[in-house]
Enzyme design. Structure first.
Site, PDB file in Angstrom:
ATOM      1  N   THR A 141       1.189  -0.951  -0.032  1.00  6.73           N
ATOM      2  CA  THR A 141      -0.269   0.061  -0.216  1.00  6.73           C
ATOM      3  C   THR A 141       0.687   1.296   0.012  1.00  6.73           C
ATOM      4  O   THR A 141       1.775   1.903   0.204  1.00  6.73           O
ATOM      5  CB  THR A 141      -0.714   0.039   0.996  1.00  6.73           C
ATOM      6  OG1 THR A 141      -1.665  -1.399   1.297  1.00  6.73           O
ATOM      7  CG2 THR A 141      -1.745   1.123   0.923  1.00  6.73           C
ATOM      8  N   GLY A 180       2.613  -2.409   8.236  1.00  8.75           N
ATOM      9  CA  GLY A 180       3.088  -3.137  10.130  1.00  8.75           C
ATOM     10  C   GLY A 180       4.272  -2.942   9.146  1.00  8.75           C
ATOM     11  O   GLY A 180       4.563  -3.936   9.052  1.00  8.75           O
ATOM     12  N   GLU A 423      -5.994  -6.324   4.488  1.00  5.64           N
ATOM     13  CA  GLU A 423      -6.373  -7.249   3.836  1.00  5.64           C
ATOM     14  C   GLU A 423      -7.579  -7.174   2.523  1.00  5.64           C
ATOM     15  O   GLU A 423      -8.179  -8.112   2.140  1.00  5.64           O
ATOM     16  CB  GLU A 423      -6.771  -8.399   4.398  1.00  5.64           C
ATOM     17  CG  GLU A 423      -5.829  -9.057   5.646  1.00  5.64           C
ATOM     18  CD  GLU A 423      -4.330  -8.759   4.768  1.00  5.64           C
ATOM     19  OE1 GLU A 423      -2.551  -8.654   5.450  1.00  5.64           O
ATOM     20  OE2 GLU A 423      -4.181  -8.812   2.977  1.00  5.64           O
TER      21      GLU A 423
HETATM   22  C1  LIG Z   1      -9.234  -4.997  -6.149  1.00 11.08           C
HETATM   23  C2  LIG Z   1      -8.276  -6.219  -7.181  1.00 11.08           C
HETATM   24  C3  LIG Z   1      -8.490  -7.836  -6.590  1.00 11.08           C
HETATM   25  C4  LIG Z   1      -8.599  -5.561  -7.857  1.00 11.08           C
HETATM   26  O1  LIG Z   1      -7.293  -6.389  -8.743  1.00 11.08           O
HETATM   27  P1  LIG Z   1      -7.120  -6.217  -9.974  1.00 11.08           P
HETATM   28  O2  LIG Z   1      -5.892  -6.731 -10.847  1.00 11.08           O
HETATM   29  O3  LIG Z   1      -6.975  -4.918 -10.785  1.00 11.08           O
HETATM   30  O4  LIG Z   1      -8.132  -6.799 -10.877  1.00 11.08           O
HETATM   31  P2  LIG Z   1      -9.155  -6.222 -11.753  1.00 11.08           P
HETATM   32  O5  LIG Z   1     -10.370  -5.648 -11.152  1.00 11.08           O
HETATM   33  O6  LIG Z   1      -9.079  -5.480 -13.380  1.00 11.08           O
HETATM   34  O7  LIG Z   1     -10.082  -7.933 -12.081  1.00 11.08           O
HETATM   35  C5  LIG Z   1     -10.395  -8.500 -11.634  1.00 11.08           C
HETATM   36  C6  LIG Z   1     -10.263 -10.232 -11.455  1.00 11.08           C
HETATM   37  O8  LIG Z   1      -8.852 -10.580 -11.220  1.00 11.08           O
HETATM   38  C7  LIG Z   1      -9.171 -11.828  -9.883  1.00 11.08           C
HETATM   39  N1  LIG Z   1      -8.171 -11.521  -8.622  1.00 11.08           N
HETATM   40  C8  LIG Z   1      -8.179 -10.614  -8.523  1.00 11.08           C
HETATM   41  N2  LIG Z   1      -7.931 -10.713  -6.954  1.00 11.08           N
HETATM   42  C9  LIG Z   1      -7.545 -11.381  -7.040  1.00 11.08           C
HETATM   43  C10 LIG Z   1      -7.001 -13.138  -6.335  1.00 11.08           C
HETATM   44  N3  LIG Z   1      -6.095 -12.603  -5.492  1.00 11.08           N
HETATM   45  N4  LIG Z   1      -7.002 -14.354  -6.926  1.00 11.08           N
HETATM   46  C11 LIG Z   1      -7.132 -14.952  -7.631  1.00 11.08           C
HETATM   47  N5  LIG Z   1      -8.020 -13.854  -8.394  1.00 11.08           N
HETATM   48  C12 LIG Z   1      -8.017 -12.564  -8.209  1.00 11.08           C
HETATM   49  C13 LIG Z   1     -10.877 -11.512 -10.075  1.00 11.08           C
HETATM   50  O9  LIG Z   1     -11.427 -12.616 -10.215  1.00 11.08           O
HETATM   51  C14 LIG Z   1     -11.087 -11.168 -11.474  1.00 11.08           C
HETATM   52  O10 LIG Z   1     -11.676 -12.657 -12.251  1.00 11.08           O
HETATM   53  P3  LIG Z   1     -12.413 -12.344 -13.807  1.00 11.08           P
HETATM   54  O11 LIG Z   1     -12.318 -13.196 -14.136  1.00 11.08           O
HETATM   55  O12 LIG Z   1     -13.723 -11.692 -13.263  1.00 11.08           O
HETATM   56  O13 LIG Z   1     -11.981 -10.435 -14.719  1.00 11.08           O
HETATM   57  C15 LIG Z   1      -6.988  -5.826  -6.435  1.00 11.08           C
HETATM   58  O14 LIG Z   1      -6.817  -4.544  -6.636  1.00 11.08           O
HETATM   59  C16 LIG Z   1      -7.160  -5.814  -4.909  1.00 11.08           C
HETATM   60  O15 LIG Z   1      -6.769  -7.226  -4.155  1.00 11.08           O
HETATM   61  N6  LIG Z   1      -7.653  -5.256  -3.663  1.00 11.08           N
HETATM   62  C17 LIG Z   1      -7.137  -4.833  -2.368  1.00 11.08           C
HETATM   63  C18 LIG Z   1      -5.499  -4.672  -2.199  1.00 11.08           C
HETATM   64  C19 LIG Z   1      -5.086  -5.312  -0.079  1.00 11.08           C
HETATM   65  O16 LIG Z   1      -6.362  -6.810  -0.312  1.00 11.08           O
HETATM   66  N7  LIG Z   1      -4.287  -4.869   0.139  1.00 11.08           N
HETATM   67  C20 LIG Z   1      -3.651  -5.709   1.117  1.00 11.08           C
HETATM   68  C21 LIG Z   1      -2.191  -5.351   1.715  1.00 11.08           C
HETATM   69  S1  LIG Z   1      -1.990  -6.336   2.534  1.00 11.08           S
HETATM   70  C22 LIG Z   1      -2.159  -5.345   3.765  1.00 11.08           C
HETATM   71  O17 LIG Z   1      -3.537  -4.423   4.654  1.00 11.08           O
HETATM   72  C23 LIG Z   1      -2.039  -6.409   5.142  1.00 11.08           C
HETATM   73  C24 LIG Z   1      -2.609  -6.238   6.510  1.00 11.08           C
HETATM   74  C25 LIG Z   1      -1.557  -6.616   8.292  1.00 11.08           C
HETATM   75  C26 LIG Z   1      -2.559  -7.197   8.528  1.00 11.08           C
HETATM   76  O18 LIG Z   1      -3.488  -8.102   8.271  1.00 11.08           O
HETATM   77  O19 LIG Z   1      -2.402  -7.044   9.817  1.00 11.08           O
HETATM   78  C1  LIG Z   2      -4.307  -1.122  10.428  1.00 16.06           C
HETATM   79  C2  LIG Z   2      -3.530  -1.181   8.599  1.00 16.06           C
HETATM   80  C3  LIG Z   2      -2.693  -2.397   9.049  1.00 16.06           C
HETATM   81  C4  LIG Z   2      -2.028  -2.166   7.340  1.00 16.06           C
HETATM   82  N1  LIG Z   2      -0.880  -3.312   6.957  1.00 16.06           N
HETATM   83  C5  LIG Z   2      -0.763  -3.009   5.884  1.00 16.06           C
HETATM   84  C6  LIG Z   2       0.193  -3.713   5.378  1.00 16.06           C
HETATM   85  O1  LIG Z   2       0.938  -4.543   6.700  1.00 16.06           O
HETATM   86  N2  LIG Z   2       0.752  -3.826   4.173  1.00 16.06           N
HETATM   87  C7  LIG Z   2       0.294  -3.230   3.286  1.00 16.06           C
HETATM   88  O2  LIG Z   2       0.418  -3.398   1.877  1.00 16.06           O
HETATM   89  N3  LIG Z   2      -0.486  -2.791   3.484  1.00 16.06           N
HETATM   90  C8  LIG Z   2      -1.417  -2.600   4.905  1.00 16.06           C
HETATM   91  N4  LIG Z   2      -2.546  -1.233   5.450  1.00 16.06           N
HETATM   92  C9  LIG Z   2      -3.786  -0.984   3.764  1.00 16.06           C
HETATM   93  C10 LIG Z   2      -4.724  -1.798   3.601  1.00 16.06           C
HETATM   94  O3  LIG Z   2      -4.298  -2.869   2.914  1.00 16.06           O
HETATM   95  C11 LIG Z   2      -4.764  -0.429   3.022  1.00 16.06           C
HETATM   96  O4  LIG Z   2      -5.753   0.449   3.593  1.00 16.06           O
HETATM   97  C12 LIG Z   2      -6.465  -1.540   2.107  1.00 16.06           C
HETATM   98  O5  LIG Z   2      -6.357  -2.019   0.881  1.00 16.06           O
HETATM   99  C13 LIG Z   2      -7.439  -0.566   1.855  1.00 16.06           C
HETATM  100  O6  LIG Z   2      -6.717   0.807   0.718  1.00 16.06           O
HETATM  101  P1  LIG Z   2      -7.322   1.881   0.205  1.00 16.06           P
HETATM  102  O7  LIG Z   2      -6.724   2.493   2.331  1.00 16.06           O
HETATM  103  O8  LIG Z   2      -6.652   2.728  -0.377  1.00 16.06           O
HETATM  104  O9  LIG Z   2      -8.375   2.915   0.945  1.00 16.06           O
HETATM  105  P2  LIG Z   2      -9.715   3.285  -0.471  1.00 16.06           P
HETATM  106  O10 LIG Z   2      -9.231   1.515  -1.734  1.00 16.06           O
HETATM  107  O11 LIG Z   2      -8.960   3.838  -0.687  1.00 16.06           O
HETATM  108  O12 LIG Z   2     -10.396   2.730   0.116  1.00 16.06           O
HETATM  109  C14 LIG Z   2     -11.773   4.302   0.757  1.00 16.06           C
HETATM  110  C15 LIG Z   2     -13.300   3.813   0.583  1.00 16.06           C
HETATM  111  O13 LIG Z   2     -13.348   4.005  -1.587  1.00 16.06           O
HETATM  112  C16 LIG Z   2     -14.115   2.574  -1.657  1.00 16.06           C
HETATM  113  N5  LIG Z   2     -13.500   2.244  -2.893  1.00 16.06           N
HETATM  114  C17 LIG Z   2     -12.512   1.742  -2.991  1.00 16.06           C
HETATM  115  N6  LIG Z   2     -11.983   1.603  -4.296  1.00 16.06           N
HETATM  116  C18 LIG Z   2     -13.798   0.918  -4.666  1.00 16.06           C
HETATM  117  C19 LIG Z   2     -13.981   0.144  -5.605  1.00 16.06           C
HETATM  118  N7  LIG Z   2     -12.423  -0.329  -7.012  1.00 16.06           N
HETATM  119  N8  LIG Z   2     -15.551   0.101  -5.965  1.00 16.06           N
HETATM  120  C20 LIG Z   2     -15.829   0.579  -4.977  1.00 16.06           C
HETATM  121  N9  LIG Z   2     -15.447   1.280  -3.717  1.00 16.06           N
HETATM  122  C21 LIG Z   2     -14.200   1.722  -4.050  1.00 16.06           C
HETATM  123  C22 LIG Z   2     -13.579   1.556  -0.679  1.00 16.06           C
HETATM  124  O14 LIG Z   2     -15.015   1.751  -0.598  1.00 16.06           O
HETATM  125  C23 LIG Z   2     -13.825   2.908   0.827  1.00 16.06           C
HETATM  126  O15 LIG Z   2     -14.863   3.446   0.794  1.00 16.06           O
HETATM  127  C24 LIG Z   2      -3.150  -1.552   6.929  1.00 16.06           C
HETATM  128  C25 LIG Z   2      -4.000  -0.741   6.823  1.00 16.06           C
HETATM  129  C26 LIG Z   2      -4.518  -0.495   8.257  1.00 16.06           C
HETATM  130  C27 LIG Z   2      -5.614   0.286   8.514  1.00 16.06           C
END
Ligand SMILES: CC(C)(COP(=O)(O)OP(=O)(O)OC[C@H]1O[C@@H](n2cnc3c(N)ncnc32)[C@H](O)[C@@H]1OP(=O)(O)O)[C@@H](O)C(=O)NCCC(=O)NCCSC(=O)/C=C/CC(=O)O
Ligand SMILES: Cc1cc2nc3c(=O)[nH]c(=O)nc-3n(C[C@H](O)[C@H](O)[C@H](O)COP(=O)(O)OP(=O)(O)OC[C@H]3O[C@@H](n4cnc5c(N)ncnc54)[C@H](O)[C@@H]3O)c2cc1C
Length: 658
Positions: A141, A180, A423
């Site tokens: 992110t 994190g 996530e």
């Molecule tokens: C929102 C996402 C999924 C969009 O991904 P993108 O590459 O833009 O895909 P498209 O919208 O172009 O097409 C969707 C297409 O791809 C398939 N797909 C998407 N993700 C997956 C996957 N993981 N595995 C398999 N297939 C996938 C989907 O099924 C569609 O297929 P079609 O056949 O219908 O076309 C992507 O941008 C996304 O995942 N965003 C979320 C970001 C996220 O989760 N960030 C987390 C960062 S790590 C974190 O937060 C850690 C936290 C610490 C802790 O937990 O303590």
């Molecule tokens: C405590 C904490 C720990 C984290 N740890 C990690 C980590 O270890 N590693 C890491 O990489 N990231 C980490 N993250 C980041 C986290 O994964 C992102 O915050 C999360 O994926 C959401 O993305 P964003 O913050 O850009 O929110 P945004 O995507 O900007 O979301 C803001 C609003 O926009 C809406 N929105 C966005 N896109 C769409 C769409 N396509 N369609 C409809 N609505 C949409 C959402 O629903 C939401 O209401 C962490 C976040 C937090 C809060």
């Protein structure tokens, strides 16, 4: 005033089943219970893991305390040769109620190398990581992008002359933000960046970069790293920022199991571009389990407290009743207990499904990618959302003391809130699940057996087969209601999308305008999936009749409250009648009465140690008031009878002539 502990003693005598037997079921068998008890014994007896005054610490003190605990934990793990990830998860679940500064090292950094590294890369990095010679995080992110991974701006440009990648943060919004354990703890990171070779972009790939010196922990040249500052919850976690100024890494630092860059810059693309998203899928599956654990803790605290707390004179001259005997209090807490058990069961399903489908993917069957993504996205969003709101219901059900840090519910609520965002933000994940559901609706051939219900078209004019309140104890009829609702909302979402397209909207705008319907059908699907799984799993249990009865009644409570809380969705097509809704409400009360004698037994079965709950309200002995009072007396403000601010500020005005 009855003595608090005698109230709980009496509750425990009422229980109709063997609590230890249910504990074994929750843990996955007697052996698992014994393993858990062994692991707990290694840690809970260590003074360093005492949390008594934790709530009084500042953010910085909490972080430093967590680092101290982490180091001791790593020593304990090494001393006792504990390497099984399941043991580590058990310790996290049942013993350490902290988000440790090695959380991302174990939850994302190591799994990413394991799943996306070549055999050579695994051989190089995993021994270092497994032995905590390096500590890593997962830096994806950025300030400007979290959801839209393909929009990330960090670049990794290949230099064939030196066979290196140059990682760069081209703009402020490209700064990695939130990862994190990034700010002060991690020495390395998996950085997700846009791969560039000869000015052509190949999309997001994963790269290992060293953040800090292994000699003195100072940031490496070209690396700017730090903590992003105070936030809601997770105070022990140094969520950080990272900017890279043309930092060079060897070619071998790109994780190349699925995609390769050869020395001359030739690129070989992955079999599926989503394989690089794999670690997030694992974490989403893990969030399901964490949601179950935390809601179970909150239900334990609130139900034990509600059996100890007596309030209001129901009948003149009589003892004030236990607040658990107010039906309104039962209506707050019993659904949370039911949900906690439902989520414990679905968490087991989710992890076993993850491992099975992940094995398929590893052996090249990439069709499982979509199914795993579709299932895990929805269940992560659904369980996180219901768990967080359930924790708040439990906290608020404890009245004034629910606002005390000593309740343990305030920090739990704050620490779990982010699970609806990290996530994968919940709405975004619901939309992903809906996308998969509609695909299954349109293409039966790709529909996994777990979703075959989508192919069954609900009969027009179908009606619920419930004839009496007693019928509502039949799982088949409850599952039928949720199945019907899911089928109907998926069909209606598909039809809504088609109607938007037929009005001339392009696909992207039509999908956007259908978003509300998509989220609705994804939630309906998850409710059906969890309800069906609850009854199927419980039916298979080999346990006493009394335990089975209690669990089935909890399942009925989960289902009936799901219907009552979403009644419009069941009445909308007249599948359920108003009379049947009256049966639902009556049966909810009946179930509460049935469960009342076993409520404490049902939470005791989770067997959380007092230290793990860290709650003056939820301790096993129920000695609430002494714990609250003794805790308050230790508050820093009470170190002196007269606080220094009196002498500095208050005294002059108090002495001034009015
Ligand atoms: C929102 C996402 C999924 C969009 O991904 P993108 O590459 O833009 O895909 P498209 O919208 O172009 O097409 C969707 C297409 O791809 C398939 N797909 C998407 N993700 C997956 C996957 N993981 N595995 C398999 N297939 C996938 C989907 O099924 C569609 O297929 P079609 O056949 O219908 O076309 C992507 O941008 C996304 O995942 N965003 C979320 C970001 C996220 O989760 N960030 C987390 C960062 S790590 C974190 O937060 C850690 C936290 C610490 C802790 O937990 O303590
Ligand atoms: C405590 C904490 C720990 C984290 N740890 C990690 C980590 O270890 N590693 C890491 O990489 N990231 C980490 N993250 C980041 C986290 O994964 C992102 O915050 C999360 O994926 C959401 O993305 P964003 O913050 O850009 O929110 P945004 O995507 O900007 O979301 C803001 C609003 O926009 C809406 N929105 C966005 N896109 C769409 C769409 N396509 N369609 C409809 N609505 C949409 C959402 O629903 C939401 O209401 C962490 C976040 C937090 C809060």
């Amino acid at each position: 005033m009855a003595s608090p502990s005698s109230d709980l003693d009496r509750e425990r005598r009422k229980c109709t089943f063997n609590v230890a037997e249910l504990t074994d079921i929750i843990n996955g068998g007697r052996e698992k219970t014994e393993r858990r008890q062994y692991l707990e014994s290694l840690v809970l007896n260590e003074p360093i893991f005492n949390y008594d005054d934790y709530y009084f610490l500042s953010r910085e003190e909490k972080y430093s305390d967590a680092v101290k605990k982490t180091v001791r934990l790593v020593q304990v793990l090494k001393q006792h040769n504990i390497e099984d990830p399941e043991d580590y998860q058990t310790l996290l679940k049942y013993v350490l109620n902290l988000n440790l500064p090695i959380a991302l090292h174990n939850s994302m950094f190591r799994p990413t190398i394991r799943d996306q590294g070549t055999d050579e890369q695994r051989k190089k990095w995993l021994p270092l990581a497994n032995d905590y010679k390096i500590i890593g995080t997962y830096a994806q992110t950025e300030l400007g992008h979290g959801t839209f991974i393909r929009g990330l701006e960090t670049t990794s440009t290949y230099d064939p002359k030196r066979e290196e990648f140059v990682l760069n943060t081209p703009t402020l919004t490209a700064t990695k933000w939130w990862p994190g354990c990034l700010g002060k703890t991690s020495t390395h990171a998996v950085v997700m960046a846009q791969l560039y070779i000869k000015n052509q972009c190949y999309g997001i790939h994963s790269f290992i970069i060293q953040l800090r010196s292994l000699k003195d922990h100072s940031p490496m040249p070209g690396v700017t790293v730090g903590d992003i500052g105070n936030k809601v919850g997770l105070e022990t976690n140094d969520n950080g920022f990272l900017a890279m100024d043309n930092v060079r890494i060897p070619r071998e630092n790109m994780l190349m199991r699925h995609a390769q860059v050869y020395p001359d810059g030739t690129y070989r693309k992955p079999a599926n571009s989503k394989l690089v998203y794999g670690t997030m899928v694992l974490l989403r599956a893990t969030v399901v389990s964490e949601s179950a654990t935390n809601l179970s803790k909150a239900a334990t605290i609130a139900i034990r407290y509600s059996c100890v707390r007596r309030q209001t004179e129901a009948k003149p001259g009589e003892l004030e009743p236990q607040i658990i005997d107010y039906v309104t209090q039962q209506h707050k807490l019993v659904p949370q207990l039911a949900t906690a058990y439902a989520f414990a069961w679905i968490a087991r399903y989710m992890m076993s499904t993850y491992h099975a489908l992940h094995a398929d993917i590893e052996s090249g069957h990439l069709g499982a990618l979509q199914e795993l993504h579709g299932i895990s996205s929805g269940l992560k969003a659904f369980t996180a959302e219901m768990s967080v709101s359930g924790i708040e219901v439990c906290r608020r059900a404890c009245g004034g003391h629910g606002f005390s840090a000593a309740s343990g519910l305030v920090s739990m609520y704050k620490d779990r809130l982010p699970s609806c965002t990290y996530e994968g933000e919940n709405t975004v994940l619901y939309l992903q699940t809906a996308r998969f559901l509609l695909k299954c609706f349109r293409q039966p051939s790709i529909t996994p057996s777990s979703m075959s219900y989508i192919q069954v078209k609900p009969l027009p004019g179908a009606r619920w087969g419930v004839k009496s309140p007693e019928d509502l104890m039949k799982p088949i009829l409850l599952v039928e209601a949720f199945e019907h609702r899911a089928q109907r909302t998926i069909k209606s979402a598909a039809q809504f999308l088609e109607s938007q397209i037929s009005q001339g909207l392009d696909t992207s705008e039509a999908m956007n305008r259908s978003g509300i319907e998509f989220v609705r059908c994804a939630k309906a699907h998850c409710y059906y999936f969890v309800t069906r799984n609850f009854f199927q799993s419980t039916a298979l249990l080999k346990c006493s009749k009394e335990i089975k009865e209690s669990l089935l009644t909890l399942g009925v409570v989960f289902a009936l409250n799901g219907i009552a809380d979403n009644s419009g969705e069941f009445l909308e097509d007249c599948f359920i009648t108003g009379t049947q809704m009256e049966f639902v409400r009556e049966r909810i009360l009946y179930c509460y009465k049935q469960l009342r004698p076993n409520l404490v037994g049902l939470v005791d079965a989770f067997a959380f140690a007092d230290q793990s709950l860290n709650s003056a309200l939820g301790a096993y002995d129920g000695d609430v008031y002494n714990r609250l009072y003794n805790w308050a007396k230790r508050a820093p403000l009470n170190k002196t009878d007269v606080h220094s601010s009196y002498h500095k500020y208050l005294k002059p005005i108090l002495k001034s002539k009015i």
